[in-house]
Write a protein that holds these residues in place. Structure first.
Motif, PDB file in Angstrom:
ATOM      1  N   TRP A   1      -5.007  -5.882  -6.208  1.00 36.98           N
ATOM      2  CA  TRP A   1      -5.432  -7.034  -5.710  1.00 36.98           C
ATOM      3  C   TRP A   1      -4.817  -8.152  -6.096  1.00 36.98           C
TER       4      TRP A   1
ATOM      5  N   ASP B   1     -10.694  -0.385 -12.607  1.00 32.62           N
ATOM      6  CA  ASP B   1      -9.468   0.522 -12.541  1.00 32.62           C
ATOM      7  C   ASP B   1      -8.330  -0.411 -12.465  1.00 32.62           C
TER       8      ASP B   1
ATOM      9  N   THR C   1      -5.892   6.877 -10.344  1.00 33.10           N
ATOM     10  CA  THR C   1      -6.649   5.778 -10.183  1.00 33.10           C
ATOM     11  C   THR C   1      -7.858   6.108  -9.243  1.00 33.10           C
ATOM     12  N   LYS C   2      -8.886   5.316  -9.417  1.00 32.31           N
ATOM     13  CA  LYS C   2     -10.188   5.718  -8.793  1.00 32.31           C
ATOM     14  C   LYS C   2     -10.342   4.332  -7.745  1.00 32.31           C
ATOM     15  N   ARG C   3     -11.095   4.446  -6.683  1.00 38.11           N
ATOM     16  CA  ARG C   3     -11.398   3.544  -5.738  1.00 38.11           C
ATOM     17  C   ARG C   3     -13.006   3.349  -5.659  1.00 38.11           C
ATOM     18  N   HIS C   4     -13.754   2.207  -5.809  1.00 44.23           N
ATOM     19  CA  HIS C   4     -15.073   2.095  -5.813  1.00 44.23           C
ATOM     20  C   HIS C   4     -15.374   1.427  -4.684  1.00 44.23           C
TER      21      HIS C   4
ATOM     22  N   ALA D   1     -16.145  -2.839  -5.039  1.00 43.53           N
ATOM     23  CA  ALA D   1     -15.536  -3.025  -6.285  1.00 43.53           C
ATOM     24  C   ALA D   1     -15.609  -4.498  -6.993  1.00 43.53           C
TER      25      ALA D   1
ATOM     26  N   GLN E   1       0.737  -1.046  -0.016  1.00 43.32           N
ATOM     27  CA  GLN E   1      -0.116   0.084   0.023  1.00 43.32           C
ATOM     28  C   GLN E   1       0.734   1.188   0.080  1.00 43.32           C
TER      29      GLN E   1
ATOM     30  N   PRO F   1     -12.768   4.240  -0.452  1.00 39.39           N
ATOM     31  CA  PRO F   1     -13.750   4.124  -1.458  1.00 39.39           C
ATOM     32  C   PRO F   1     -14.317   5.149  -1.923  1.00 39.39           C
TER      33      PRO F   1
ATOM     34  N   GLN G   1      -5.906  -0.510  -9.390  1.00 41.88           N
ATOM     35  CA  GLN G   1      -6.688  -1.331  -8.272  1.00 41.88           C
ATOM     36  C   GLN G   1      -6.738  -2.663  -8.450  1.00 41.88           C
TER      37      GLN G   1
ATOM     38  N   GLU H   1      -3.608   7.125   1.476  1.00 35.00           N
ATOM     39  CA  GLU H   1      -4.581   6.015   1.145  1.00 35.00           C
ATOM     40  C   GLU H   1      -5.898   6.444   0.651  1.00 35.00           C
TER      41      GLU H   1
END
Ligand SMILES: [Zn+2]
Ligand SMILES: [Zn+2]
Lengths: 208, 212
Positions: free
Chosen positions: B206, B199, B45-48, B51, B9, B31, B202, B28
């Protein structure tokens, strides 16, 4: 490391880092394949401008038959007439189908020409190491990359009409040779946009 | 030395901009938030929210609708007592019969094959990560392949093209919209949702985290 001095202040390249375009991992400039996803990585796309020009010239060449040859021909009660992209737009306009005429005109005429001009200009500016309008050029690149695929609308329209309007002498629509040239042109401009590395725009940035 | 759990991270928080190469540090991400390049406004970058679950739900239902749109009649066209009903595949077949095999193939690839391969790949990789907690076999290769395919999907453009054609011939004949047409609309919406929620940065983080 004098070679790094040719990159802008604050850039990853100057700090000895590069970004994997595929997965977004930032890593050492000495890597040849991404440490995370394995894709080949480059500080800047290899031969970006030369490749972009090659695709642009291909697109310009294909643009000629795409506009000169008929894109489709219509048989109605035994009589056949052919239309090029532009004469098709004119016909639609004369029949009062203004919105459709506008959609086809924008997607098939305005966007492709605009895209060829914009990408050529972007390549030209990078080749001349211009430090001007960097933000605007990046934005223009982003728009061009996003919008280019929409030119395919007319190719799909021809495909649907040809498959649907197929009632013999009563009414039949045939595809013309321009459809394939036009599709090829759209693909060539998409490849040109992908080859162009927008990071090159910023390499001559001298601000802090 | 044992890798620390937060190491990835931390590494993720410093990132070069895809479009101007500025080295950007960001905290950090929560979401629903995104990191944007301060120099050129590129969305790094986008956090959903949820997701993985969303990606799986959209992809599976997208595939179902895609299958339905391939099987049922797409459109029908009638004039002067003659009627013509076509499915999506038949309409490409007509094009091939008119000496436009290359064009028919190209269209089939961008409106059916690429989107189908893309959604199957998403289900395979994300499903494996979510329910198997590990990257499935050839996961990296599949992920690289489908992410490279994504820009060549022209689902939404085909849908608009279809609508333009319908308006164009509406005055010539009676047109009816088949089950496949409606399914293709639903499929287009779901495909767009998948693309919006996927993304790259992202997904690859993972994958990276699944290996520790
Ligand atoms: Zn990578
Ligand atoms: Zn940037």
């Amino acid at each position: 490391m004098s070679i790094r001095q040719s990159y802008s202040h604050g850039s990853a390249a100057r700090s000895g880092l590069l970004l994997c375009h595929h997965c977004g991992k930032t890593q050492s400039i000495s890597e040849v394949a991404c440490v995370r996803c394995g894709t080949p990585v480059h500080v800047r796309n290899a031969n970006s401008i030369q490749r972009a020009w090659a695709y642009l010239i291909t697109a310009m060449v294909l643009y000629i038959p795409a506009n000169m040859l008929p894109i489709m021909s219509t048989t109605f009660l035994g009589k056949t007439s052919s239309n090029t992209i532009l004469s098709g737009v004119v016909t639609l306009w004369e029949h009062g189908s203004y919105p459709i005429a506008m959609v086809i005109f924008i997607a098939s005429v305005l966007i492709p020409i605009g895209k060829l001009f914009v990408l050529s200009w972007l390549c030209f500016m990078v080749q001349h190491r211009s430090p001007l309008l960097m933000r605007e050029r990046t934005l223009l690149y982003r728009i061009t990359e996003f919008i280019g695929r929409w030119s395919m609308i007319d190719v799909f329209v021809v495909a649907i009409l040809v498959s649907l309007v197929h009632l013999g002498n009563l009414m039949t629509i045939y595809p013309g040779p321009a459809a394939l040239s036009f599709a090829g042109m759209v693909i060539a401009t998409m490849l040109a946009a992908t080859s162009f590395d927008p990071r090159l725009i910023w390499d001559n940035y001298d601000g802090e | 030395m044992q890798p620390k759990p937060f190491e990835n991270q931390l590494a993720e928080q410093e990132m070069a901009c895809h479009e101007c190469d500025l080295l950007v540090s960001f905290p950090e991400l929560e979401p629903g938030s995104a990191a944007v390049c301060p120099r050129c406004d590129y969305v790094l970058t986008k956090r959903h929210q949820n997701a993985m679950e969303r990606l799986l739900a959209f992809s599976v239902s997208g595939l179902v609708f895609l299958l339905m749109s391939a099987l049922y009649p797409f459109l029908s066209f009638s004039a002067n007592g003659q009627e013509r009903v076509v499915t999506l595949l038949q309409s490409l077949d007509v094009l091939a019969d008119e000496q436009q095999v290359l064009l028919a193939l190209l269209i089939m690839v961008v409106i059916l094959i690429i989107p189908a391969a893309f959604l199957m790949g998403v289900v395979y990789v994300i499903g494996g990560l979510k329910y198997g907690a590990v990257l499935p076999p050839y996961g990296r290769r599949v992920l690289r392949f489908i992410l490279a395919l994504a820009p060549w999907s022209m689902v939404e453009i085909f849908l608009i093209g279809t609508m333009v054609s319908l308006v164009k011939i509406a005055s010539l004949a009676t047109i009816s919209l088949g089950m496949s047409f409606w399914s293709y609309i639903a499929f287009t919406v779901l495909m767009t949702l998948v693309l919006l929620h996927l993304d790259k940065v992202q997904v690859w983080s993972w994958v990276e985290n699944s290996e520790y």
